[in-house]
Scaffold this active site. Structure first.
Site, PDB file in Angstrom:
ATOM      1  N   VAL A   1       0.834  -1.208   0.000  1.00  0.00           N
ATOM      2  CA  VAL A   1       0.000   0.000   0.000  1.00  0.00           C
ATOM      3  C   VAL A   1       0.869   1.259   0.000  1.00  0.00           C
ATOM      4  O   VAL A   1       0.618   2.204  -0.759  1.00  0.00           O
ATOM      5  CB  VAL A   1      -0.972   0.005   1.196  1.00  0.00           C
ATOM      6  CG1 VAL A   1      -1.794   1.296   1.224  1.00  0.00           C
ATOM      7  CG2 VAL A   1      -1.900  -1.202   1.135  1.00  0.00           C
TER       8      VAL A   1
ATOM      9  N   LYS B   1     -13.330  -4.963  10.338  1.00  0.00           N
ATOM     10  CA  LYS B   1     -13.991  -3.999   9.445  1.00  0.00           C
ATOM     11  C   LYS B   1     -15.431  -3.732   9.871  1.00  0.00           C
ATOM     12  O   LYS B   1     -15.880  -2.587   9.824  1.00  0.00           O
ATOM     13  CB  LYS B   1     -13.921  -4.506   8.015  1.00  0.00           C
ATOM     14  CG  LYS B   1     -12.481  -4.491   7.475  1.00  0.00           C
ATOM     15  CD  LYS B   1     -12.376  -5.246   6.182  1.00  0.00           C
ATOM     16  CE  LYS B   1     -10.964  -5.228   5.624  1.00  0.00           C
ATOM     17  NZ  LYS B   1     -10.819  -6.213   4.536  1.00  0.00           N
TER      18      LYS B   1
END
Lengths: 412, 412
Positions: free
Chosen positions: B12, B199
């Site tokens: 990332v 999440k």
């Protein structure tokens, strides 16, 4: 405390007022201050608990310095455009659900808003309750958007769903849509694609930074589709959907179109049924992102309007980047120059040579079949070619062929 | 000009740096100023064109007054938590893709950010490149959110897709996912549901305003699923998906769970395949809204990180409403008290009385069948009951029954 005015007390307008009252506690928390509806502009009279708020005089709103935000939910260009223009010039922020206004006058109004340091927001103008304008603007900021495509008209999608899943002919499905209140008595804006056209213009303008005007967009509706086409689409492996799309070409120009298209079953747009809408955004970094939800209706649309109001209420600054520029240059290219596959359905009295002739003219084509296919009917999907090339090929067919249908094929 | 630091140069992190360079022109336009990467923190060395930007010393970043925004893309709790905390306390805004950090320490870090008048953003922590945190916060502001549910783990979803569409057994599909780089060598965080749990905790905290901690959430992964279950799900009319969900009850408490569930084919979550993610948000005004896209990967995730950076760069004020409160009270109720339908698969040596006994114990149940069903196997979907009621009923079955599988049924 922020005082707002709501212009128009129709379906969406009454939803805005009711939502601001119903969820006032959480809205106050989110906005950081109370939001109070001070005026509702409507020429009609309504027997509602909040009828003391009604006014018939636009100038009352325009000239009240307490009003800092106005929700325009009247629809149409006139008098909405003049009203919104005056409000922005008087330093009031405006939020609207009026796609006709944004599609026709967006660049103008955004510029006026910027010049007067106020906001002009229009989340509700596309996709009803689906957050689409702001996510596109904010969260995809790091992407170069290359394409936007969507099912943008719930009425058409409802009719197509009935045609696909219940084998209901177009006319009957339209009548049902009217009975259920999904279609207007004059359904042309929906079934002829004009409503979808306005919405793709708004999305394209925002995605690519320059105003795309509806009159530059090739627009075809669903009113010529038949159950035979639906059946052939199924045989091909997909469904017919009314797709508004805007694609950026390498030279920066745009292809912007609205037409019914074959979409494969595995596409995220293929399973969007009934009055739902879906918007696909293709970015260079994110790949495809799809937003799905109710594209119309009192509370979904009102919730988008109220979200815009909240966003303005809680900010002390003006958002200048949610904007695009006007342009006199036509940035939309001739859609017939982009290569596509096409579904063609023809009738011919001379069966013997047909398949051979079609193969000779169109090259590699997939022939489709359906139940109870009449003699002399041929349906096929061509290879990729421009629409000009297709037209030449169609012209070169024997004169006894009758082209019954032409539907473009898209692959999302 | 804004100067930023990127902490972590893994998948990332390198994506963030590359994206900021690649799309710098449009990013500058959107942010209203240039964004320059001044430092990259990583202990490793990389042979990249921008290697002069690397540092191994966190304090260089912390103590450089020019740095106003830091992207934390290292992952893990330590040292990420200490680093982020110090940065916020030193008046620097932080954006992160670190779901473990946000799920475990979100309330704490949001409070520190608020106290120091800086931003702590985490769009990339859920749904990779799908804009979900900010749309949920901003555009659904006018709604009372009643439920959030989603396919939140791409690795599990890839494995399930292979099981459903290619009849590939779990072990083999996992191996393939590892070969393709979708799953780690130790796949437990993905296949046992922990990643999805983090999440759904973040989404639930944001939707309902109070921090939901992962250890309060019942979490079950996909590692016990078999192709038999997949086949029965198809016979029932749906698919098995790993669903994280958070639902608000009338008393304000929450049911928050992660488990594989039967989902009907017509659900918008049923057609989300491969490594894609999808999140459904149910609001009182909007109805169901679904966000779909790539839930992981270098550029999708990096684009969400960069979007957060842009958002901070262009604002002069701090966003205080993207936040939730810490709570010592357990707001998550025992999931076994909510009524659901259940899919049960049992084996019994005594076939003759089985169907009758099952019907007597479970009342109205749908019996399912599959190809090559062995003698003595029964699969059925019960009516609605709490999981406690179900457990009692399972206990009351003859001792020669063996319960092979229990999967919950959800209807989105």
């Amino acid at each position: 405390m922020v005082k707002v005015a709501v212009m128009g007390h129709g379906v969406v307008g009454s939803g805005v007022v009711e939502l601001l009252m119903k969820n006032s506690e959480s809205i106050t928390k989110k906005a950081g201050q109370e939001i109070e509806v001070k005026y509702i502009l409507d020429l009609k009279e309504f027997d509602v608990p909040y009828k003391d708020k009604f006014t018939k005089d636009f100038n009352v709103i325009l000239n009240d310095p307490e009003i800092s935000i106005v929700a325009e939910v009247m629809g149409g260009l006139s008098p909405a455009f003049d009203f919104v223009k005056s409000l922005l010039e008087h330093g009031k922020s405006v939020v609207t659900s009026n796609k006709e206004l944004v599609a026709a006058k967006g660049a103008t109004l955004l510029k006026i808003a910027k010049d007067h340091n106020v906001n002009f927001f229009f989340e509700a103008s596309v996709g009803g309750g689906i957050p689409i304008i702001r996510p596109m603007h904010l969260c995809l900021a790091a992407n170069e958007i290359t394409e936007v495509a969507g099912i943008l008209n719930g009425t058409s999608n409802f009719i197509l769903t009935k045609m696909i899943h219940d084998q209901m002919p177009f006319d009957e499905a339209l009548k049902l849509a009217q009975q259920l209140g999904y279609a207007e008595r004059d359904p042309s804006a929906d079934v002829e694609g004009h409503d979808a056209c306005r919405k793709i213009c708004i999305l394209a303008s925002l995605a690519f930074g320059r105003h795309v005007y509806p009159n530059t967009v090739y627009t075809e509706g669903i009113d010529k589709l038949t159950l035979e086409d639906v059946e052939y689409a199924d045989a091909w492996g997909g469904v017919i959907k009314l797709i508004g799309r805007a694609k950026k070409l390498d030279d920066g120009k745009l292809v912007v179109t609205v037409y019914p298209a074959f979409i494969p079953h595995h596409s995220q747009l293929a399973n969007i049924d009934d009055v739902f809408n879906g918007v696909l955004i293709r970015g260079d970094a994110t790949g495809d992102v799809v937003f799905y939800g109710k594209g119309a209706g009192k509370f979904p649309t009102a919730s988008a309007v109220v979200a815009d109001v909240i966003d303005i209420a809680k900010k002390h600054s003006t958002v200048k980047s949610l904007s695009w520029e006007d342009t006199t240059e036509n940035i939309v290219v001739d859609y017939k120059t982009s290569p596509l596959q096409f579904y063609i359905r023809v009738a011919t009295p001379d069966e013997a040579t047909s398949k051979k002739e079609i193969a000779e003219i169109f090259g590699d084509s997939d022939f489709l079949s359906r139940n109870n296919e009449p003699d002399g009917e041929y349906a096929f999907v061509t290879g990729k070619m421009t629409e000009y090339e297709l037209e030449d090929k169609l012209k070169s067919m024997s004169p006894d062929y009758k082209v019954l249908q032409k539907i473009r094929v898209l692959d999302y």
